[in-house]
Scaffold this motif. Structure first.
Motif, PDB file in Angstrom:
ATOM      1  N   TYR A  14       0.769  -1.311   0.020  1.00  0.00           N
ATOM      2  CA  TYR A  14       0.099  -0.046  -0.016  1.00  0.00           C
ATOM      3  C   TYR A  14       0.833   1.341  -0.026  1.00  0.00           C
ATOM      4  CZ  TYR A  14      -3.663   3.229   1.250  1.00  0.00           C
ATOM      5  OH  TYR A  14      -4.706   4.287   1.578  1.00  0.00           O
ATOM      6  N   ARG A  15       1.934   1.006   0.625  1.00  0.00           N
ATOM      7  CA  ARG A  15       2.894   2.410   0.897  1.00  0.00           C
ATOM      8  C   ARG A  15       4.210   1.812  -0.024  1.00  0.00           C
ATOM      9  NH1 ARG A  15       1.817   3.691   6.928  1.00  0.00           N
ATOM     10  NH2 ARG A  15      -0.075   4.988   6.827  1.00  0.00           N
ATOM     11  N   GLY A  16       4.993   2.940  -0.425  1.00  0.00           N
ATOM     12  CA  GLY A  16       6.173   2.344  -1.127  1.00  0.00           C
ATOM     13  C   GLY A  16       7.245   1.816  -0.241  1.00  0.00           C
ATOM     14  N   ARG A  17       8.056   0.950  -0.788  1.00  0.00           N
ATOM     15  CA  ARG A  17       9.167   0.344   0.173  1.00  0.00           C
ATOM     16  C   ARG A  17      10.115   1.487   0.329  1.00  0.00           C
ATOM     17  NH1 ARG A  17      11.211  -4.677   0.677  1.00  0.00           N
ATOM     18  NH2 ARG A  17       9.116  -5.573   0.441  1.00  0.00           N
ATOM     19  N   LEU A  18      10.628   1.981   1.631  1.00  0.00           N
ATOM     20  CA  LEU A  18      11.402   2.998   1.888  1.00  0.00           C
ATOM     21  C   LEU A  18      12.968   2.228   1.278  1.00  0.00           C
ATOM     22  CD1 LEU A  18      10.528   4.821   4.862  1.00  0.00           C
ATOM     23  CD2 LEU A  18      10.721   5.602   2.641  1.00  0.00           C
ATOM     24  N   ILE A  19      13.829   2.993   0.966  1.00  0.00           N
ATOM     25  CA  ILE A  19      15.015   2.791   0.748  1.00  0.00           C
ATOM     26  C   ILE A  19      16.031   3.630   1.075  1.00  0.00           C
ATOM     27  CG2 ILE A  19      14.614   1.051  -1.219  1.00  0.00           C
ATOM     28  CD1 ILE A  19      15.213   3.192  -3.179  1.00  0.00           C
ATOM     29  N   LEU A  20      16.000   4.911   1.487  1.00  0.00           N
ATOM     30  CA  LEU A  20      16.635   5.995   1.644  1.00  0.00           C
ATOM     31  C   LEU A  20      15.892   6.931   2.658  1.00  0.00           C
ATOM     32  CD1 LEU A  20      19.444   7.230   1.212  1.00  0.00           C
ATOM     33  CD2 LEU A  20      18.327   8.550  -0.518  1.00  0.00           C
ATOM     34  N   PRO A  21      16.206   6.645   3.882  1.00  0.00           N
ATOM     35  CA  PRO A  21      15.502   7.664   4.946  1.00  0.00           C
ATOM     36  C   PRO A  21      16.838   8.489   5.789  1.00  0.00           C
ATOM     37  CG  PRO A  21      15.605   5.489   6.157  1.00  0.00           C
ATOM     38  CD  PRO A  21      16.169   5.541   4.691  1.00  0.00           C
ATOM     39  N   TYR A  22      16.813   9.944   5.341  1.00  0.00           N
ATOM     40  CA  TYR A  22      17.817  10.594   6.111  1.00  0.00           C
ATOM     41  C   TYR A  22      16.926  11.758   6.596  1.00  0.00           C
ATOM     42  CZ  TYR A  22      21.728   7.807   4.364  1.00  0.00           C
ATOM     43  OH  TYR A  22      22.504   7.015   4.100  1.00  0.00           O
ATOM     44  N   GLU A  23      17.590  12.534   7.696  1.00  0.00           N
ATOM     45  CA  GLU A  23      16.888  13.767   8.001  1.00  0.00           C
ATOM     46  C   GLU A  23      18.011  14.668   8.634  1.00  0.00           C
ATOM     47  OE1 GLU A  23      13.190  15.483  10.730  1.00  0.00           O
ATOM     48  OE2 GLU A  23      13.877  13.331  10.972  1.00  0.00           O
ATOM     49  N   HIS A  24      17.949  15.905   8.142  1.00  0.00           N
ATOM     50  CA  HIS A  24      18.867  16.804   8.512  1.00  0.00           C
ATOM     51  C   HIS A  24      18.348  17.922   9.158  1.00  0.00           C
ATOM     52  CE1 HIS A  24      22.398  19.603   8.357  1.00  0.00           C
ATOM     53  NE2 HIS A  24      21.866  20.360   7.858  1.00  0.00           N
ATOM     54  N   LEU A  25      18.748  18.187  10.552  1.00  0.00           N
ATOM     55  CA  LEU A  25      18.157  19.296  11.195  1.00  0.00           C
ATOM     56  C   LEU A  25      19.087  20.583  10.853  1.00  0.00           C
ATOM     57  CD1 LEU A  25      17.444  17.881  15.002  1.00  0.00           C
ATOM     58  CD2 LEU A  25      16.049  18.059  13.171  1.00  0.00           C
ATOM     59  N   SER A  26      18.532  21.741  10.899  1.00  0.00           N
ATOM     60  CA  SER A  26      19.157  22.824  10.768  1.00  0.00           C
ATOM     61  C   SER A  26      20.300  23.286  11.756  1.00  0.00           C
ATOM     62  CB  SER A  26      18.360  24.345  10.608  1.00  0.00           C
ATOM     63  OG  SER A  26      17.572  24.551  11.900  1.00  0.00           O
TER      64      SER A  26
END
Length: 329
Positions: A309-321
């Motif tokens: 139903y949802r896309g398979r994640l292959i790249l999760p990254y998060e950058h805070l300022s």
């Protein structure tokens, strides 16, 4: 006629569902001489191969990550995240059949005849977004310039990043694909040398419409296409959970019903089958599905760990300022 719905209540894994559905489509296509079903079966095999043999995705995502590192250095005040996904099976199935419905309808309305098999097959060879990455940006308010609005600042950064992306990735083995004039950008913030590659859904749209920059690359190493979407946080919120998401769904359903009214039943088997497959997908009750690793309490609370139903994640990254990092410290 076999449909994806027929395989979603067996408790099988995604791999087995894709295998069985594609095999049955191919078998039926050989019996009926339906070349579009053969193409459909091969399309499903592409998705299965992406899910099964994803070593190249690791290498690809590492190259995308290099742009993430570049942004972190060049834009320390900016908050942003990177996500990559393989298109969900339900979304891919809906899009494949939706293309058939849309193309045959448009062709019929213009010519009062139906397209040839070769013309239809050419239309269906345009899938470039089974692999897609998304960059979402936002500048914290404390870093706004005097008299500059949040929207102005976010757009300034978004287009600046869009100007850098094609050249950066081309140095790492990707080739930007021309957009062929689709949604050509009129923004003065986008450089002329990159405009031919972007589909600009920001220019001409209001802040409550779907807004995004789309660009397609060919990965020369893996010999596969991928799409990169660039959005501000506001654009992403509107697209994912806001008005644009709801209106897009409603317009799509209204459009498909209108097309069905115009095309007489029984005159074009490709239209009839594609329309019926789309209609059945809309009627899915997620809480009743039985797919390995997939469960839903109801249609609003979905736990999808398999890419159905949802896309398979292959790249999760998060950058805070930098400002947010200072608060964390």
């Amino acid at each position: 006629m076999v449909t994806l719905n027929d395989y979603l209540y067996s408790g099988d894994t995604m791999f087995k569902i894709l295998k069985n559905y594609s095999q049955d489509l191919k078998k039926e296509a050989k019996c009926t001489g339906n070349e579009i079903d053969l193409m459909h079966a091969n399309f499903l095999l592409q998705i299965r191969e992406l899910l099964e043999h994803n070593d190249f995705l690791t290498a690809q995502s590492q190259k995308i990550r290099e742009f993430y590192i570049h942004m972190a250095k060049e834009y320390p005040l900016l908050a942003f995240n990177f996500k990559g996904r393989i298109k969900s099976l339900i979304r891919a199935e809906a899009k494949f059949n939706g293309y058939i419905v849309e193309y045959i309808y448009d062709y019929y309305m213009e010519n009062k005849a139906y397209p040839s098999i070769s013309e239809l097959k050419q239309r269906l060879s345009c899938f470039r977004d089974l692999i897609a990455y998304r960059i979402v940006t936002s500048l914290p308010k404390c870093y706004l310039k005097p008299d500059e609005s949040q929207e102005e600042a976010d757009l300034r950064y978004l287009y600046q990043i869009a100007n850098e992306l094609p050249g950066f990735l081309e140095e790492r083995g990707f080739t930007a694909e021309p957009a062929c004039g689709v949604k050509k950008s009129t923004s003065p913030l986008l450089n002329d040398d990159v405009k031919p590659y972007y589909r600009d859904y920001i220019c001409g749209n209001t802040s409550e419409d779907y807004q995004s920059l789309h660009i397609t690359f060919y990965d020369n190493s893996s010999r596969s296409y991928m799409e990169v979407q660039l959005r501000t946080k506001h654009m992403d919120d509107i697209a994912e959970i806001g008005v644009a998401n709801h209106l897009s769904y409603e317009k799509r359903q209204e459009g498909e019903r209108a097309r069905r009214d115009e095309i007489p039943v029984g005159e074009c088997v490709y239209f009839d089958e594609a329309y019926e497959r789309c209609r059945r997908l809309v009627t899915l009750n997620l809480a009743d599905l039985d797919v390995n690793m997939f469960s839903a309490i109801n249609n609003d609370l979905v736990n999808d760990g398999c890419g159905l139903y949802r896309g398979r994640l292959i790249l999760p990254y998060e950058h805070l300022s930098r400002h947010q990092n200072e608060l964390v410290d």
